[in-house]
Design an enzyme around this catalytic site. Structure first.
Site, PDB file in Angstrom:
ATOM      1  N   CYS A 229     -83.833  53.155  -5.000  1.00 41.96           N
ATOM      2  CA  CYS A 229     -82.989  54.090  -5.751  1.00 41.96           C
ATOM      3  C   CYS A 229     -81.574  54.112  -5.177  1.00 41.96           C
ATOM      4  O   CYS A 229     -81.381  53.881  -3.990  1.00 41.96           O
ATOM      5  CB  CYS A 229     -83.480  55.544  -5.713  1.00 41.96           C
ATOM      6  SG  CYS A 229     -85.098  55.769  -6.462  1.00 41.96           S
TER       7      CYS A 229
ATOM      8  N   ASN B 189     -83.084  59.370  -2.955  1.00 45.20           N
ATOM      9  CA  ASN B 189     -83.423  58.005  -2.526  1.00 45.20           C
ATOM     10  C   ASN B 189     -84.282  58.128  -1.273  1.00 45.20           C
ATOM     11  O   ASN B 189     -83.849  58.723  -0.294  1.00 45.20           O
ATOM     12  CB  ASN B 189     -82.139  57.222  -2.218  1.00 45.20           C
ATOM     13  CG  ASN B 189     -82.422  55.847  -1.602  1.00 45.20           C
ATOM     14  OD1 ASN B 189     -81.580  55.322  -0.891  1.00 45.20           O
ATOM     15  ND2 ASN B 189     -83.562  55.261  -1.866  1.00 45.20           N
ATOM     16  N   GLY B 190     -85.480  57.563  -1.313  1.00 44.31           N
ATOM     17  CA  GLY B 190     -86.376  57.625  -0.157  1.00 44.31           C
ATOM     18  C   GLY B 190     -87.800  57.863  -0.611  1.00 44.31           C
ATOM     19  O   GLY B 190     -88.155  57.571  -1.759  1.00 44.31           O
TER      20      GLY B 190
ATOM     21  N   TYR C 216     -81.515  42.726   3.379  1.00 42.95           N
ATOM     22  CA  TYR C 216     -81.624  42.478   1.942  1.00 42.95           C
ATOM     23  C   TYR C 216     -81.117  43.603   1.060  1.00 42.95           C
ATOM     24  O   TYR C 216     -80.450  43.362   0.063  1.00 42.95           O
ATOM     25  CB  TYR C 216     -83.104  42.211   1.608  1.00 42.95           C
ATOM     26  CG  TYR C 216     -83.423  42.186   0.134  1.00 42.95           C
ATOM     27  CD1 TYR C 216     -83.128  41.074  -0.645  1.00 42.95           C
ATOM     28  CD2 TYR C 216     -84.024  43.285  -0.483  1.00 42.95           C
ATOM     29  CE1 TYR C 216     -83.425  41.059  -1.997  1.00 42.95           C
ATOM     30  CE2 TYR C 216     -84.326  43.271  -1.835  1.00 42.95           C
ATOM     31  CZ  TYR C 216     -84.020  42.163  -2.580  1.00 42.95           C
ATOM     32  OH  TYR C 216     -84.307  42.140  -3.919  1.00 42.95           O
TER      33      TYR C 216
END
Ligand code: SF4
Length: 492
Positions: free
Chosen positions: A24, A125-126, A269
């Site tokens: 996210c 996000n997480g 990445y």
């Protein structure tokens, strides 16, 4: 496979070759007088690599919150007229890849929840690791509400409910009461009608940065999103920090003692190469990883090529470190999205060729070093090696800019289960045979950590080492941690 509203069956063609799936991107802006929805749109556009399943924006004009979200890429979800109708002084936005909960409209973010003092919108996000306990807490606070009455299945919805149901007088006090009971990884942006908030878990697993506009403030998952909206980088939101931004400026509280454990995979990445984490550019870090890879796994070869685009900086580093010529040998189709009309068997067998195609003139007769960022299931690398052989490569030496991924992630990245991770069941030599390369070398954990210039104790490396810095409850890890299937598959 899923069915679209128009009845067409769709299929995620890349599932068979799926690498790590990002979790996210979040973005928030407080800037009265600016087109906050458009700024958020461009911020999310810059963060699209972190989640491609759904996108949403919430705005407020000081009196009411408007929200628009849907399934798809940021550019597919919003039209110019959607953005024009999202008026206001502040906004938050989100692009999602699902790690908990299904991939469906109801789980798209931002989430929205009325409170006794206004409305709360939140983007996350997480991944929380104590969702079961938190869901029980929500149930105790609203015992008459049927569980999952709104059909939501995410940790984000549960955390939004928990903040909204606190017996406090404002969002700030409610959030400060709830943050200490959340466990796991969370980088949050949230808002009420007048104020933009942000918070980060005490380990700072996922990134979150603050930027300054001429007339306002921005909070975003990555610094690259600040550049795109013309904001200057101010600093990171610290692990265990809470931020509030309104007409009085920016206020910060430490709600917990920081214990930094930043995600090591962001460096390999996840993050964009033009992002900086802890003051160091991701591109420079990846070039350095490639140099170390060349030192640790040298080979005689004619050409170093990247698997575009995430392998590119490390391939440049490998070429620099080894003195072997760098070149392009694989061309990527940048327009391959995640979801396709269900392909026929014949088309599906083309598989990775829809995404990558070799430059035969460059490859033919050469000893090739091909650099990629990671190996998850091994399907992608097997297909690439086959493709390069068919294009006439004399030798193929695969070099990987991360150590073997052996353990699943519970902090917001979908790596699949241990059973599906090829390095969980096979040694490096067995993986080499499985993908059909002439040689295979992974950068060492020490080499990777040195390249980040961050102290080892301040990083999470659990997917490489199995040492999880945040405890994983048994009900969460069960299934994902089983190895039996890999052991059977690996011996085939
Ligand atoms: S387990 Fe791996 S991907 Fe997950 S947070 Fe830790 S380093 Fe990052």
């Amino acid at each position: 496979m899923s069915r679209r509203p128009d009845g067409l069956l769709t299929h995620n063609l890349l599932d068979e070759d799926k690498g790590p799936q990002d979790a996210c991107g979040v973005f928030g802006v407080w800037a009265p007088g600016e087109e906050v929805a458009k700024l958020t749109f461009y911020g999310l556009y810059a963060l699209q690599h972190r989640g491609q399943e759904s996108a949403g924006i919430a705005t407020s004009d000081g009196e009411r919150i408007l929200i628009y979200k849907d399934m798809g890429l940021v550019s597919q979800v919003f039209t110019e007229s959607d953005l024009v109708s999202l008026t206001g002084n502040l906004a938050i936005g989100h692009c999602r890849y699902s790690t908990t909960g299904s991939s469906s409209w109801v789980n798209a973010q931002p989430t929205l929840r009325p409170t006794k003092y206004g409305t709360l919108a939140l983007a996350h996000n997480g991944n929380l690791t104590n969702t079961g306990d938190l869901a029980e807490s929500v149930h105790k606070l609203e015992p008459d509400a049927p569980k999952n009455s709104r059909g939501a299945t995410t940790d984000t919805e549960i955390m939004t409910a928990l903040i909204a149901l606190q017996d406090e007088n404002n969002v700030e006090a409610s959030a400060l009461a709830v943050l200490p009971i959340l466990e796991g990884a969370f980088s949050l942006v949230f808002m009420d009608e007048k104020t933009l908030y942000a918070a980060r878990d005490r380990h700072g697993v996922r990134p979150l940065v603050i930027g300054k506009l001429e007339n306002g403030w921005v909070v975003a998952s990555e610094s690259a999103a600040l550049d795109i909206v013309g904001a200057s980088f101010v600093r990171e939101v610290e692990p265990g920090e809470f931020i509030a931004i309104d007409e009085n400026g920016l206020r910060a509280h430490k709600w917990s003692t920081p214990e930094p454990k930043g995600c090591l995979f962001e460096y390999v990445y996840l993050a964009r190469p033009d992002t900086s984490i802890a003051g160091r550019g991701i591109h420079a870090t990846r070039v350095e990883i490639g140099k170390r890879l060349a030192k640790e796994h040298p080979v005689e070869a004619d050409l170093v090529i990247p698997v575009p685009e995430s392998g590119t900086p490390s391939a440049i580093g490998y070429a620099t470190g080894s003195g072997i010529t760098y070149g392009l040998g694989l061309v990527k189709n940048s327009y391959v999205g995640r979801t396709f009309i269900q392909p026929s068997q014949t088309i599906r067998q083309l598989g990775i060729r829809l995404k990558l195609n070799p430059l035969r003139d460059v490859i033919e007769g050469k000893r090739i070093v091909v650099v990629d960022d990671s190996i998850v299931r091994g399907n992608t690398q097997r297909a690439i090696v086959r493709m390069l052989r068919e294009a006439g490569a004399a030798e193929i030496h695969v070099r990987i800019s991360s150590p073997p991924v052996k353990w699943p992630c519970f902090y917001g990245i979908d790596f699949a289960s241990r059973a599906e991770l090829i390095a969980s069941g096979l040694a490096v030599e067995e993986i080499r045979r499985s993908i059909g390369a002439d040689s295979l070398g992974y950068v060492s954990l020490e080499g990777l950590i040195e390249a980040t210039q961050i102290a080892e104790e301040n990083l999470c490396s659990a997917c490489f080492t199995g040492k999880y810095p945040i405890a994983i409850p048994a009900d969460m890890s069960e299934g994902k941690m089983r190895l039996e299937i890999t052991e059977v598959q690996g011996k085939k």
